[in-house]
Design a protein around this motif. Sequence first.
Motif, PDB file in Angstrom:
ATOM      1  N   GLN A 347      34.508  41.151  66.213  1.00 23.72           N
ATOM      2  CA  GLN A 347      33.711  40.411  65.239  1.00 23.72           C
ATOM      3  C   GLN A 347      32.335  40.059  65.806  1.00 23.72           C
ATOM      4  N   ALA A 348      32.260  39.706  67.092  1.00 25.81           N
ATOM      5  CA  ALA A 348      30.966  39.374  67.698  1.00 25.81           C
ATOM      6  C   ALA A 348      30.051  40.589  67.744  1.00 25.81           C
ATOM      7  N   LEU A 349      30.583  41.744  68.047  1.00 25.08           N
ATOM      8  CA  LEU A 349      29.761  42.955  68.080  1.00 25.08           C
ATOM      9  C   LEU A 349      29.302  43.339  66.683  1.00 25.08           C
ATOM     10  N   ALA A 350      30.155  43.153  65.692  1.00 27.93           N
ATOM     11  CA  ALA A 350      29.750  43.448  64.319  1.00 27.93           C
ATOM     12  C   ALA A 350      28.632  42.507  63.872  1.00 27.93           C
ATOM     13  N   ALA A 351      28.677  41.237  64.276  1.00 24.83           N
ATOM     14  CA  ALA A 351      27.629  40.296  63.898  1.00 24.83           C
ATOM     15  C   ALA A 351      26.311  40.623  64.591  1.00 24.83           C
ATOM     16  N   SER A 352      26.365  41.116  65.820  1.00 21.35           N
ATOM     17  CA  SER A 352      25.125  41.458  66.525  1.00 21.35           C
ATOM     18  C   SER A 352      24.444  42.682  65.941  1.00 21.35           C
ATOM     19  N   GLY A 355      20.908  42.945  60.784  1.00 22.52           N
ATOM     20  CA  GLY A 355      19.457  42.944  60.934  1.00 22.52           C
ATOM     21  C   GLY A 355      18.884  41.584  61.243  1.00 22.52           C
ATOM     22  N   SER A 356      19.585  40.510  60.843  1.00 22.28           N
ATOM     23  CA  SER A 356      19.079  39.163  61.076  1.00 22.28           C
ATOM     24  C   SER A 356      19.399  38.639  62.476  1.00 22.28           C
ATOM     25  N   ALA A 357      20.145  39.402  63.246  1.00 25.37           N
ATOM     26  CA  ALA A 357      20.526  38.939  64.585  1.00 25.37           C
ATOM     27  C   ALA A 357      19.306  38.918  65.496  1.00 25.37           C
ATOM     28  N   ARG A 358      19.213  37.895  66.334  1.00 24.70           N
ATOM     29  CA  ARG A 358      18.079  37.767  67.259  1.00 24.70           C
ATOM     30  C   ARG A 358      18.234  38.672  68.476  1.00 24.70           C
ATOM     31  N   ALA A 359      19.437  39.164  68.714  1.00 22.69           N
ATOM     32  CA  ALA A 359      19.679  40.053  69.857  1.00 22.69           C
ATOM     33  C   ALA A 359      20.688  41.117  69.433  1.00 22.69           C
ATOM     34  N   ARG A 360      20.477  42.320  69.916  1.00 19.17           N
ATOM     35  CA  ARG A 360      21.371  43.434  69.595  1.00 19.17           C
ATOM     36  C   ARG A 360      21.638  44.222  70.861  1.00 19.17           C
ATOM     37  N   VAL A 361      22.863  44.701  70.991  1.00 21.32           N
ATOM     38  CA  VAL A 361      23.292  45.434  72.175  1.00 21.32           C
ATOM     39  C   VAL A 361      23.610  46.863  71.773  1.00 21.32           C
ATOM     40  N   ALA A 389      28.197  53.812  64.304  1.00 21.52           N
ATOM     41  CA  ALA A 389      26.779  53.767  63.936  1.00 21.52           C
ATOM     42  C   ALA A 389      26.395  52.414  63.363  1.00 21.52           C
ATOM     43  N   ASP A 390      27.309  51.761  62.628  1.00 16.33           N
ATOM     44  CA  ASP A 390      27.038  50.438  62.068  1.00 16.33           C
ATOM     45  C   ASP A 390      27.369  49.329  63.052  1.00 16.33           C
ATOM     46  N   HIS A 391      27.525  49.667  64.326  1.00 18.50           N
ATOM     47  CA  HIS A 391      27.750  48.723  65.419  1.00 18.50           C
ATOM     48  C   HIS A 391      29.132  48.091  65.366  1.00 18.50           C
ATOM     49  N   LEU A 392      30.080  48.713  64.684  1.00 19.10           N
ATOM     50  CA  LEU A 392      31.448  48.229  64.678  1.00 19.10           C
ATOM     51  C   LEU A 392      32.186  48.808  65.873  1.00 19.10           C
ATOM     52  N   LEU A 393      33.127  48.050  66.379  1.00 19.45           N
ATOM     53  CA  LEU A 393      33.895  48.482  67.546  1.00 19.45           C
ATOM     54  C   LEU A 393      34.938  49.506  67.123  1.00 19.45           C
ATOM     55  N   GLU A 394      34.883  50.677  67.719  1.00 19.20           N
ATOM     56  CA  GLU A 394      35.855  51.725  67.429  1.00 19.20           C
ATOM     57  C   GLU A 394      37.026  51.694  68.406  1.00 19.20           C
ATOM     58  N   SER A 395      36.747  51.631  69.686  1.00 25.24           N
ATOM     59  CA  SER A 395      37.827  51.633  70.677  1.00 25.24           C
ATOM     60  C   SER A 395      37.285  51.141  72.009  1.00 25.24           C
TER      61      SER A 395
END
Length: 639
Positions: A347-352, A355-361, A389-395
Amino acid sequence: MASEQLDPTLVFARTAAGEEAMAQRTRVVQRNVRMVLILVDGNATVADLCEKTGNVQLTESALVELEADGFIERRAETRSVWRLTSNAGSRKPPTPPLPRPQSEFSTFGPSGLSTPASPSLSGTQETQIIPFPNVRPGRTMPPTDAPTPSTLTPNPLTAGTLGPGPSTTGAASPSFLPGELAAESEVRTALPGDDRPAFLTRLRTGLTPVRKEAKPESRPVRKSRRRRTLTWPLATLLGLVLLGAGLFLGVLLFPYASYLTEVEAALAQSSGRPARIGAMRVSIHPRPGLLLEQVYLGEDGAASQIRIASLRLRPEVGTLLSPQVVFREAELSGITLSAAAFDGLAQALAASGAGSARARVEQVSLTDASVAFGDFAVADLAGPLQLAADHLLESVSLHSAGKNLQVELKPMTGGGVSVKLEGTAWRPAPKSPYFFDSLELKGRVAGPEFVIDRIEARIFDGVLRGTSVLRIGSQAMVTGDISFERINTAALVAALGFTGRLGGEARGRLSISTRADSLPDSASRLQASGNFIIHRGHLGGLDLAEAVRRFSVVPLTLGGATRFEELSGVVNLTPAALRLSRLSLSAGLMHATGQIEVSGELQLRGRMDVTMTRRRADHTATPVLISGALESPLTQTAR
């Protein structure tokens, strides 16, 4: 001799030592003395030398010193070329002849008649030029065919109209070294009252090369250190090094703690979870980046809280001043992934990725990670996280330090984690007696339940297969079914601590269940039931055939072993005892049936009815009672 006054007509010449001193500048150190030594040529008188230097006292003192040191010697007195030249220049010019009457036909006089040019000097002895010797030490004789420049003063009658004419005396002109002429000209310009030579004279005297007549004494060659100069490439490099050192110190000494609150706010906004950071600094080793220590994401005490020992961030430099800072890599070290923590990380990686996130990994990796279910955990794992691609965790693909254990975790739809574990030559703990030649496990974790759909392990030279369900909560529960074949029972009982008590190749099936306060305590409360068959084995410490042969009603320790071709039976395992019932043993002419029980204190109790083949016609069996400790069983025969 220093107090006497030198004869002005006295002539000095250089000795061999003087010529050597001319070649070696270290022999005569004082400049005024060396200057006079240069001017001594064997023809100039003392008066001439004094006239050249312009300082009578300095010249005579230098001549006295040079003569005392053996650098010059006196020669026969002669007329100086310099005095003759000056006398010739001071003579009155001859009276010009009376003009001839001009022709009435020409204003230039009769043609073909010319007035011969008067010689500049008469042929008297006073005006004779004294030539230098043909060969003089330290000088070379000029070639005979080359014209020799005259040093005599030109005739004043012909100097303006006819120009300088050739010398009519027929004497060879003296040749001077260029360095000596320069020194002589500078000496003439010195002031009479100055005790030292002129500055230009001393400078030119020191720089004038001198021909070496005598070979200088040999001296050892000394290797002088080359003086290093600071060139512009070296200066540039040094400046860059100093600049880098300054930046390095500035980065290390920067007060990052003052910005800790802002970083916590940015991390909480990007992950969508409350964030707390213990410390923040810049780390260089093993890779440079921003290091956050003791990071907690989520509510304190919640099962889904993510605890990270250290979080290393490598930012994109170009995005540091932009509204959204992009981190090229985030390395999470010392994280424990339970099922709830894994869902929180996803969930944290999906939130990052919003587009509104101040930081992205862009890339996330784990080091020194653990995968845990309840109190059971597999530690010392590392590996990357695969993001969509949408920054969701796959594995998450993790491996041990030796890469003999691979763990793959994938999020499941609706919550939960699918688990796949593969091991090769893997030992659960460094000193564990259980060594898996191979291990494959597939299952899923949903809430407090871990369902193992399939497990296959090669251990103790055999194969073990089964399924199981593990539950955690107020009490830990384990249930499952296991089948095994070709298990080396000697290796199994040795791992349990009973070396030599049983041997053979076993196969069978067991159903297991347990209930305890925690998973580590479940092993001591394990309950199992099933059946087994052991081929080509032995019972250690128990010799049934010898017990029948000796026939004693008193318990005896016989030792030895009972070898068999096949032993089958039913096994029941409880926390209090291990019971082997409905035993059937076949060993050639002997056949035995019965049961044996091993208590928790490792005490034996049982009975085996032994029948020999030759007595089957009697249909009688000999009962053998078994008792005593497992290490040294006691047998007795009863009727």
